[in-house]
Design a protein around this motif. Structure first.
Motif, mmCIF file in Angstrom:
data_model
loop_
_atom_site.group_PDB
_atom_site.id
_atom_site.type_symbol
_atom_site.label_atom_id
_atom_site.label_comp_id
_atom_site.label_asym_id
_atom_site.label_seq_id
_atom_site.Cartn_x
_atom_site.Cartn_y
_atom_site.Cartn_z
ATOM 1 N N VAL A 96 -22.863 -1.329 -12.147
ATOM 2 C CA VAL A 96 -23.680 -0.233 -11.688
ATOM 3 C C VAL A 96 -22.994 0.428 -10.619
ATOM 4 O O VAL A 96 -22.779 0.041 -9.673
ATOM 5 N N LEU B 113 -23.668 1.540 -15.720
ATOM 6 C CA LEU B 113 -24.841 2.390 -15.499
ATOM 7 C C LEU B 113 -24.368 3.295 -14.365
ATOM 8 O O LEU B 113 -24.122 2.661 -13.091
ATOM 9 N N THR B 114 -24.439 4.575 -14.413
ATOM 10 C CA THR B 114 -23.920 5.479 -13.167
ATOM 11 C C THR B 114 -25.090 6.333 -12.861
ATOM 12 O O THR B 114 -25.876 6.693 -13.871
ATOM 13 N N LYS C 256 -32.150 0.915 -13.597
ATOM 14 C CA LYS C 256 -32.072 0.746 -15.210
ATOM 15 C C LYS C 256 -31.649 -0.812 -15.258
ATOM 16 O O LYS C 256 -31.644 -1.190 -16.629
ATOM 17 N N ALA D 75 -29.367 4.395 -10.634
ATOM 18 C CA ALA D 75 -29.045 3.961 -11.655
ATOM 19 C C ALA D 75 -29.413 2.126 -11.550
ATOM 20 O O ALA D 75 -29.294 1.461 -12.640
ATOM 21 N N GLU E 25 -20.797 9.379 -4.673
ATOM 22 C CA GLU E 25 -20.713 9.296 -6.187
ATOM 23 C C GLU E 25 -19.150 9.437 -6.690
ATOM 24 O O GLU E 25 -18.775 8.589 -7.233
ATOM 25 N N ASP F 283 -24.117 3.288 -8.611
ATOM 26 C CA ASP F 283 -25.092 4.159 -7.841
ATOM 27 C C ASP F 283 -24.920 4.732 -6.542
ATOM 28 O O ASP F 283 -24.965 3.921 -5.450
#
Length: 402
Positions: free
Chosen positions: A193, A31-32, A39, A36, A260, A195
């Protein structure tokens, strides 16, 4: 005698490289992107899980980084318990506390939230859950767990360890001052994840040292003898991203793009070294951490150029390629010149981010023990360009002293 040992080490490494081809190398589902983390509870709920344990540390709790996760879990009707006692170098005591809390609360799954320490603690705690009759020391080394873990979700808050995609859990034995790894494909998280919003509050010195930890993973994987086409590509991309983004993330922590890209770099480097191994930098760093509590990323950052110096021409060709990936190569240079420029670029980046070039905690009386333990970790497992013997290791450690 030494020549025979080296021949054995190289034969062992070749056999391991072949053996590794038959293991499960499924990468975690990702999940990026910014936000994120919100989610993740939905993914957990979709799997029929309604009771989870979160492993983290008190520092992250005090920063309220988990508040969004807690809120979303509650909205999705998922019960949770929090273990926040993880130390910077997770101990066997940490792991046993986490395991006991997981079992006592009837948890179905584990969320590791934080840097490498919470993830290492959570992995090892899960291993103890499924292996209640095996102690952590009994699972030390290669393929000693061999049993599927409870569902495991990894949420890195630093861009460095790559633990969200590795098969290792590094633990510290506070009684013997040893720091060692449990290595088994079952320890690799199935979900991660990435994030960047979770990393914007990292202090500059944590940003720099964890970023150099990721670079060390990429470099050691790339120059070793157990590369595959995929691990080489991931290490090259990680090196490129780190040289392009680490100093910006260090100077401007709120730069979401740089954050990121660093998470991606750390993830790619993790994919590379979990298959192609690390090397002597880690062998020494682990033991300095075990003896003196030196943070792992900081130790790696300082040690890396010294070990690359030691490898000399055995690593020039591969380092030359990394020099090109890093964007610091000049036209018309030989491989040796590019390699030396790459090592200097690492030193320059360390200096530019106020990372020292010495470790002042090292005591002369401990050096031989540290070196013996580092050599035991490195040989025969790590497929490094040049095998390190005890005298080599002692000499490197001496160079780390002020």
């Amino acid at each position: 005698m030494w020549a025979m040992k080296v021949a054995y080490y190289r034969a062992f490494q070749k056999v391991m490289k072949i053996f590794m081809m038959f293991l499960d190398w499924s990468e975690p589902q990702l999940l990026t992107g910014p936000g994120a983390i919100k989610k993740l509870p939905g993914v957990i709920k979709d799997k029929g899980i309604n009771n989870v344990m979160i492993v983290t540390d008190k520092g992250l709790m005090s920063l309220h980084l988990l508040d969004g996760l807690f809120k979303q879990l509650e909205e999705d009707g998922i019960s949770y318990t929090v273990y926040d006692g993880v130390q910077p170098n997770p101990s066997i005591e940490n792991i046993e506390e986490a395991r006991a809390q997981f079992v006592a609360n009837g948890c179905q799954a584990m969320i590791a939230f934080g840097g490498g320490s919470p993830m290492d603690c959570a992995k090892a705690a899960c291993a103890r859950v499924v292996r209640p009759n095996k102690t952590i020391p009994q699972m030390r080394g290669q393929l000693k767990v061999r049993k599927k873990l409870p569902p495991f979700f990894a949420v890195p808050t630093t861009a460095g360890t790559g633990s969200e995609t590795t098969l290792a859990a590094v633990v510290t034995d506070t009684k013997t001052h040893e720091k060692y790894a449990l290595n088994d494909p079952v320890l690799r998280p199935k979900y991660a994840v990435l994030d960047p919003e979770l990393t914007v509050g990292l202090p500059p010195h944590i940003t720099s040292t964890t970023g150099m930890d990721a670079l060390t993973h990429a470099v050691e994987a790339y120059i070793g003898h157990s590369n595959t086409k995929e691990t080489s590509a991931k290490a090259e991309e990680a090196t490129k991203l780190i040289f392009e983004n680490l100093e910006e993330a260090y100077k401007n922590g709120k730069d979401i793009h740089a954050r990121e890209q660093m998470l991606l770099a750390s993830h790619y480097a993790g994919i590379a070294f979990t298959r192609a191994y690390v090397g002597n930098v880690h062998a020494i760093a682990h033991n300095l951490g075990g003896f003196y509590g030196v943070p792992h990323g900081l130790a790696n950052a300082i040690i890396l150029p010294y070990v690359l110096d030691f490898y000399g021409d055995t690593a020039y060709e591969r380092l030359a390629r990394l020099c090109e990936c890093a964007g610091v190569a000049k036209a018309g240079q030989t491989d040796e010149q590019k390699a030396l420029d790459f090592i200097q670029a690492i030193r320059d980046m360390n200096a530019g981010m106020n990372i020292p070039d010495k470790i002042d905690k090292i005591q002369e009386k401990d050096i031989e023990t540290i070196a013996k333990r580092a050599c035991k970790e490195a040989n025969p497992l790590y497929p490094v360009p040049r095998i390190m013997d005890l005298d080599d290791c002692i000499a490197i450690i001496h160079r780390l002293m002020p």
